[in-house]
Design an enzyme around this catalytic site. Structure first.
Site: not given
Lengths: 581, 279
Positions: A332, A501-503
């Site tokens: 994101q 934080m979302h990878y």
């Protein structure tokens, strides 16, 4: 010289949801487990009295320090990548419990469409709908197959919620009722309903009541104190690994947890993992921990980098589009969470109260629930209004055109404090041939090992989907009766911010070893006693946060590891060649 | 300074705002050296016994600079933060709220030293104004610390050896220099409108100087000012929670369980972290 320790059944790298679930399940089944965590030890009581916006949100107390290593980042393959130097630009978790300790608590299952995205797109629109270079594929598992694992994770985590009226079928109710709805959330839901949409109260990892999970762990009722995202919960009412799976693993007596233990290599011989090499970050002492099964359950970046540094698997090469490690990187970025903000002159909301998973949501423009025939993108996004509980530093919204400092700024930011509501579209992100991870040729970590390099470009798909979302959010904010509405602006290009934080990706699951690294038990095709669990396994980024899907797949992986140990080897699913890209 | 005659260090900062308003005096005077002795004396000057006794029950503050060594830098910083968050009909401005001391402490902290950030080289130059001259460089050129590279589009990257503390010192120097170049006068002596003009030039990245991008400096200055206004008073700003009071923000509160469904906006007397922790 590394000190060689006694062999155990399973060594698990990482202590977030993924590592915690695998450790809990295997230690419950009687296997000897060692869990290694690079960060420090911590317990739930460490979070009592820490409601401090500056320290946690702005100075990133719970975020991994980048002193020793970071990632490098670039947009295009020809550019030089530069390190992401500031903690504020890369918010990955650290310490026992990992990133799952400071998650907000919003809970969404991904869609049946996600798991068969390529087949379903071709079925409805024809193959031409998928642009050249977009590497979507079916996952090698269907929603129906994964559903029981979702249900199991929700029971363990104690999720509070009501079913999405447009959601896929569920085998069970949420274990707890939905969170209370504040006036702002009611306004969002009522307004969306009036314009024909299907809002509902979003599911939450914050407890709507006191709850004891099937493992016997008790969580307390949420107080809506507003310190969830970027904080550890000081009431023990946010579901996290320290409240659930880590104590479950501990009380079996079969799981030893070692903190301050930075794993630097997977050791392997003749195509089998034999253990891991790690460094005690306090003393510098090196250890070798042998094990029958090695589980990498760290953050996406670490899982990928450990495989690359350990020379396991073939690193993805964008020129040939061959190789699987590092392939299908998504996450994101600054094109996600765009929407519209409404300023209300005559209404003021108690927006300093809230919880991370407190919000209204709707799925009308998600996945393939709407017709994409005339749209220039595939997939969609979820729409949300969240009441996190705005802090004083963060909450300085002023309508566009207002100066961002000075007298007028002060006046308007004070007037619009708690009169500002934002509705956003969390858009799905597809994998592309040119977005991937490999090792950086220039920058090194404190041990002299190369950093992970990320190459990531926003595409027309990303911009088109975001633009669509901004319009849809605006319609809702209009229906809510805002006096001034500001639309978010579309970014031109990726800005190297990794603060979402979302990878995910890089060790992505699938059916075909040509294009996937792990099978649907997250077992590495190339090394059958190595399981790579976590966000690294997800082949694309759906419309919402990945935590429940990571939780579900971790239960699936734990089942696979147990099977592997019982059956003494072998691939748990057979590879299938396919035309999937 | 004349009205400061009887004050000691503990109360001096409470009138800091007036102190700075009444003069460019500070910096201007210091330059000439005429006031320097007076300042020093006032710091060591003890009040009479009666005066000391009468202050015993007043709230005291022991704020002092622990990062900015030079009075001039601190005076400039103070004046700039006050323009970003000025005193007005809504209430106190940055100086009275203690923001300059907040920033001073932040610069002296681990954060100000970039203690949790990746600070290993090589460092490409981040002088965006120079980038255009570098467009013809081959893209695959090896980066060395002296090479200017074209940064990726819209980069938010921090690519400098400078810590935030150094960045502040360099940025303030640059503001002072700009003020002298443009108005022939020290920044603290300018009219508020003129100060705003300088700040705007920085905000837009119009000022060119070595090592620091002026818009990056402005955003650091703005962000830390806002943080100093609204962070918990434990960090030196938001004195007496006055900024929270202005905003209607209650501070850390244990539970809103009984209030989360309330329709009306609830104004609470704010409460600080110290109160919340109870020790």
């Amino acid at each position: 010289m590394a000190k060689k320790l006694d062999k155990v059944d399973v060594v698990v790298v990482g202590s977030g949801w993924a590592g915690g679930i695998v450790s809990a399940e295997l230690s419950k089944a009687g296997y000897q487990v060692v869990m290694l965590e690079r960060g420090k030890d911590q317990t739930r009581s460490d979070f009592i009295g820490v409601k401090d916006e500056l320290r946690y949100t702005n100075r990133h107390e719970m975020i991994e320090k980048l002193t020793g290593d970071t990632i490098t980042s670039r947009v295009s393959i020809g550019d030089a990548a530069l390190p992401v130097r500031l903690q504020k630009d890369m918010n990955t978790g650290t310490d026992l419990g990992g990133g799952s300790m400071h998650w907000a608590g919003s809970v969404y299952r991904w869609r049946s469409y996600d798991f068969e995205i390529r087949s379903k797109t071709i079925e409805r629109y024809g193959e031409g709908k998928i642009p050249e270079g977009m590497q979507i594929r079916d996952w090698g598992i269907t929603y129906d197959e994964l559903e029981p694992y979702y249900a199991k994770w929700e029971q363990t985590a104690g999720i509070s919620g009501e079913p999405d009226p447009l959601g896929d079928k569920r085998s069970n109710e949420y274990p707890n009722p939905p969170m209370l709805a504040s006036p702002a959330i009611k306004l969002f839901k009522e307004s969306a309903k009036e314009i024909g949409l299907h809002p509902y109260q979003m599911a939450s990892g914050n407890m709507s009541q006191t709850y004891t999970n099937p493992d016997g762990e008790t969580l307390n009722q949420c107080m809506f104190c507003s310190f969830c995202t970027m904080y550890g919960c000081d009431f023990g009412s946010k579901s996290d690994p320290l409240a659930t799976v880590i104590p479950t693993a501990r009380k079996t007596g079969n799981c030893e947890i070692r903190t301050n233990s930075l794993v630097r290599r997977v050791i392997h011989k003749d195509g089998k993992a034999t253990g891991v090499l790690y460094t005690d970050t306090r003393t510098g002492q090196e250890f070798e921990q042998p094990a029958d099964v090695v589980v990498l359950a760290a953050f996406t970046f670490s899982n990928n980098r450990l495989l690359m540094l350990s020379d396991i698997g073939e690193i993805y090469n964008p020129e040939t589009r061959k190789g699987t490690i590092g392939r299908n990187f998504t996450g994101q970025f600054n094109s996600t969470f765009l929407g519209a903000t409404g300023f209300f002159n005559d209404k003021k909301f108690n927006y300093y109260m809230g919880a991370g998973g407190l919000g209204g949501a709707l799925s009308d423009y998600d996945a393939d629930l709407f017709d994409h025939t005339d749209l220039d993108f595939i997939h969609g996004g979820g729409i949300e209004l969240r009441q996190y509980g705005d802090g004083a530093i963060k909450n300085n919204f002023v309508p566009k055109g207002t100066p961002t400092w000075g007298e007028e700024f002060k006046e308007k930011s004070l007037f619009y404090a708690f009169r500002t509501l934002t509705v956003w579209y969390s858009a799905a992100v597809m994998p592309w041939w040119h977005n991937y991870m490999d090792l950086d040729p220039t920058y090194k970590d404190e041990f002299g090992d190369p950093l992970l390099r990320i190459t990531n470009k926003l595409t027309e798909q990303d911009k088109n989907i975001a633009k669509f979302g901004i319009e849809k959010c605006t319609e809702i904010v209009e229906a809510m009766g805002a006096d001034i509405i500001d639309q978010d602006e579309l970014p031109d290009q990726f800005n190297h911010g990794y603060d979402g934080m979302h990878y995910i990706g890089g060790v992505a699951m699938g059916e075909d070893p040509e294009t996937s690294a792990v099978n649907n038990y997250l077992q590495l095709w190339e090394m059958e006693n190595l399981f790579v669990v976590g966000g690294s396994a997800l082949p694309h980024f759906s419309s919402h946060h990945p935590t429940p899907t990571i939780g579900a797949l971790s239960y699936r992986a734990a089942e696979g590891i147990e099977k592997y140990l019982k059956e003494k080897g072998g691939l748990l699913t057979k590879p299938k060649s396919s035309v999937n890209a | 300074m004349t009205n400061n005659k009887n004050s000691n260090q503990d109360t001096q900062d409470l009138s800091r705002r007036k102190f700075l308003k009444s003069g460019g005096l500070v910096a201007g005077g210091l330059l000439g050296g005429s006031l320097f002795g007076g300042l020093l004396t006032s710091q060591f000057q003890k009040g009479t016994k009666e005066e000391t006794a009468s202050q015993a029950n007043k709230p005291v503050s022991f704020d002092a600079r622990t990062f900015f060594s030079r009075n001039e830098d601190f005076a400039l910083l103070s004046a700039a933060t006050e323009r970003i968050f000025p005193e007005n009909a809504n209430g106190m401005g940055a100086i009275e709220l203690g923001v300059p001391y907040f920033i001073d402490r932040q610069c002296a902290s681990n954060w100000g030293r970039n203690g949790n950030d990746y600070m290993h080289g090589p460092f490409p130059s981040v002088v965006k104004t120079d980038v255009y001259q570098e467009e013809n460089r081959p893209k695959d050129e090896v980066i060395t610390s002296s090479t200017v590279v074209k940064l990726p589009a819209d980069t938010a990257n921090y690519q400098t050896k400078m810590t935030r503390g150094t960045f502040f010192l360099e940025g303030l120097n640059a503001m002072e220099k700009t003020s002298q170049d443009k108005f022939g006068e020290r920044f603290v002596n300018l009219e508020p409108e003129q100060q705003d003009e300088i700040l705007s030039m920085f905000e837009k990245g119009e000022v060119k100087f070595s090592g620091v991008d002026s818009s990056d400096f402005f955003s650091l200055l703005r962000q830390t000012t806002i943080e100093g206004v609204y962070a918990d008073p434990v960090y030196g700003g938001n004195r007496n929670m006055e900024a929270w009071r202005m905003k209607g923000y209650p501070g850390p509160i244990m539970s809103f369980l009984d209030k989360i469904e309330e329709e009306e906006f609830i104004v609470m007397e704010p409460s600080s972290l110290r109160n919340y922790q109870g020790l």
